[in-house]
Design an enzyme around this catalytic site. Structure first.
Site, PDB file in Angstrom:
ATOM      1  N   ASP A  64      -0.288  -6.412  -1.301  1.00  0.00           N
ATOM      2  CA  ASP A  64      -1.133  -5.459  -2.021  1.00  0.00           C
ATOM      3  C   ASP A  64      -0.871  -5.629  -3.516  1.00  0.00           C
ATOM      4  O   ASP A  64       0.286  -5.598  -3.939  1.00  0.00           O
ATOM      5  CB  ASP A  64      -0.763  -4.032  -1.567  1.00  0.00           C
ATOM      6  CG  ASP A  64      -1.609  -2.961  -2.240  1.00  0.00           C
ATOM      7  OD1 ASP A  64      -2.499  -3.304  -3.042  1.00  0.00           O
ATOM      8  OD2 ASP A  64      -1.360  -1.769  -1.967  1.00  0.00           O
TER       9      ASP A  64
ATOM     10  N   HIS B   5      -3.323  -3.698   1.525  1.00  0.00           N
ATOM     11  CA  HIS B   5      -4.060  -2.586   0.945  1.00  0.00           C
ATOM     12  C   HIS B   5      -5.231  -2.181   1.852  1.00  0.00           C
ATOM     13  O   HIS B   5      -5.937  -3.032   2.377  1.00  0.00           O
ATOM     14  CB  HIS B   5      -4.595  -2.952  -0.441  1.00  0.00           C
ATOM     15  CG  HIS B   5      -5.030  -1.760  -1.214  1.00  0.00           C
ATOM     16  ND1 HIS B   5      -4.145  -0.962  -1.903  1.00  0.00           N
ATOM     17  CD2 HIS B   5      -6.245  -1.180  -1.369  1.00  0.00           C
ATOM     18  CE1 HIS B   5      -4.807   0.028  -2.460  1.00  0.00           C
ATOM     19  NE2 HIS B   5      -6.080  -0.066  -2.153  1.00  0.00           N
TER      20      HIS B   5
ATOM     21  N   SER C 134      -4.686   5.016  -2.600  1.00  0.00           N
ATOM     22  CA  SER C 134      -5.247   4.094  -3.588  1.00  0.00           C
ATOM     23  C   SER C 134      -5.641   4.838  -4.870  1.00  0.00           C
ATOM     24  O   SER C 134      -4.782   5.479  -5.478  1.00  0.00           O
ATOM     25  CB  SER C 134      -6.427   3.355  -2.939  1.00  0.00           C
ATOM     26  OG  SER C 134      -6.798   2.255  -3.693  1.00  0.00           O
TER      27      SER C 134
END
Ligand SMILES: *[C@@H]1O[C@H](CO)[C@@H](O)[C@H](O)[C@H]1NC(C)=O
Length: 399
Positions: A343, A373, A189
């Site tokens: 995501d 995600h 991320s």
């Protein structure tokens, strides 16, 4: 009625409202995910409400709630764990206990959390780094970095880069028994964003002689210019990471001034002078056909010049690695990218894959059809295990 009473009533309504949260088709263990999402959604909604009522800043509450899951550096039967500093940046180092006849792999790991949250001490990251050290016979350096909103770009980038440069010194590597030919960078991320950014920076840095062998990017954020990609449109309400939270993270990375957040929500934050940069993040050019389906490309509307002048960070390649041109990209090491179908950041990763391939870089893409995600860090879910196995296998073969 006091503000705390309002907050309490709000929580009760939320609980009722969130008890049923639809998840996309094809997700395994949907009820477990619903449970995780319900908790998370309640938490973020409450925290948001607390901010609206002027009780506490959104990120301060989130930092506090996440810190409840931090663990101290604790060695186990397989791995020695210690906290130390590299170039004044706090890091946590994992060294396998078993004897090794050869030098070990080295992996420099960067945690996620939207540049605002998270820590090497956060339990899911601690567990991951521990397992990585053990399974790969690797010395894992899990770095911390200063966080927003207290610190803005480029502090995060600089901390990570300074710690990495420290690690990439011949004598430091040899102290830890690491093979200088087998050092890699990894992150998820926002950590994937920082991993991609520092890997590019190393290419331009003549002072660092030791080269990275690989970079591994787990659902990375790679650009802040177009926040209306098909993946943002399709997943604007989550699961786990909604578009509004991602926009909040992006804007907090650069400033706490809410005018940037507002412009980003409308996707009108890139000033006219910088519209030439859109070609680097043009999903119409870089996305594989099947991800474009049902979407029509719109050139983002240019915003005010003031924003770009005040907060040039979002136009900086160290924050948006997709802005790098091919002359840099072509020198990147072997790359591994995980993207998840559900995501908002999916298309950032997919576009980077295309751009790297066009520049002649060897890339392995693991696109997870029923992934979302944050799946990597939800250790109670089977999908987390599946992702981790793919990641470890790739590292085993390539690092
Ligand atoms: C994006 O790409 C499409 C087609 O490839 C093109 O028509 C459009 O003008 C491009 N827009 C920008 C801003 O580069």
């Amino acid at each position: 009625m006091g503000r705390k009473t309002i907050l309490f009533l709000f929580a009760a309504v939320l609980m009722a409202y969130n008890a049923y949260t639809p998840v996309p088709d094809g997700i395994e263990e949907p009820w477990r995910l619903v449970w995780e999402m319900t908790q998370m959604k309640m938490m973020t909604d409450l925290v948001w409400m607390a901010e609206l009522l002027g009780i506490n800043h959104f990120m301060d509450s989130m930092v506090f709630l996440m810190s409840l899951h931090n663990v101290p550096p604790t060695s186990d039967e397989n791995v020695d764990v210690m906290d130390t500093t590299f170039n004044s940046v706090p890091v946590r180092v994992y060294v396998p206990k078993r004897q090794s006849e050869t030098l070990r792999r080295g992996l420099f790991f960067i945690h996620g959390g939207g540049w605002c949250l998270g820590s090497a001490a956060y339990s899911p990251y601690d567990v991951l780094s521990r397992r990585t050290a053990d399974r790969l016979n690797a010395v894992v350096v899990s770095t911390n970095y200063r966080l927003a909103p207290k610190h803005h770009f480029p502090s995060q980038f600089e901390d990570v880069y300074n710690a990495l440069r420290w690690f990439l010194q011949q004598d430091v590597l040899s102290n830890y028994g690491v093979d200088p030919e087998r050092v890699g960078v990894s992150g998820d991320s926002a950590g994937g964003n920082l991993a991609a950014a520092v890997t590019q920076q190393l290419i331009k840095d003549p002072d660092v002689k030791i080269k990275l062998k690989i970079q591994a990017l787990i659902y990375p954020a790679l650009q802040a210019l177009d926040l209306d990609l098909p993946s943002y449109r399709e997943n604007s309400h989550g699961p786990i990471l909604s578009r509004s939270v991602m926009v909040r993270f992006w804007s907090e990375y650069f400033t706490t001034d809410q005018s940037l957040e507002k412009s980003m929500l409308f996707n009108q934050h890139v000033p006219m002078e910088s519209t030439h940069l859109f070609k680097f993040v043009n999903w119409s050019s870089w996305l594989p056909e099947r991800f474009k389906k049902g979407h029509i490309y719109k050139n983002p509307v240019p915003g005010s010049s003031e924003l770009g002048k005040k907060y040039p960070g979002f136009l900086d390649v160290r924050a948006s690695p997709l802005l790098a041109d091919d002359n840099i990209l072509r020198h990147l090491p072997l790359t591994y990218i995980i993207t998840c179908q559900y995501d908002v950041l999916r298309d950032d990763g997919l576009m980077y894959v295309t751009r790297l391939q066009n520049a002649g870089v060897q890339v392995t893409l693991d696109h997870i059809e029923n992934g979302f995600h944050g799946a990597f860090s939800l250790h109670k879910l089977k999908i987390s295990n599946r992702l981790e196995n793919k990641y470890m296998r790739w590292l085993m073969e390539n690092l």
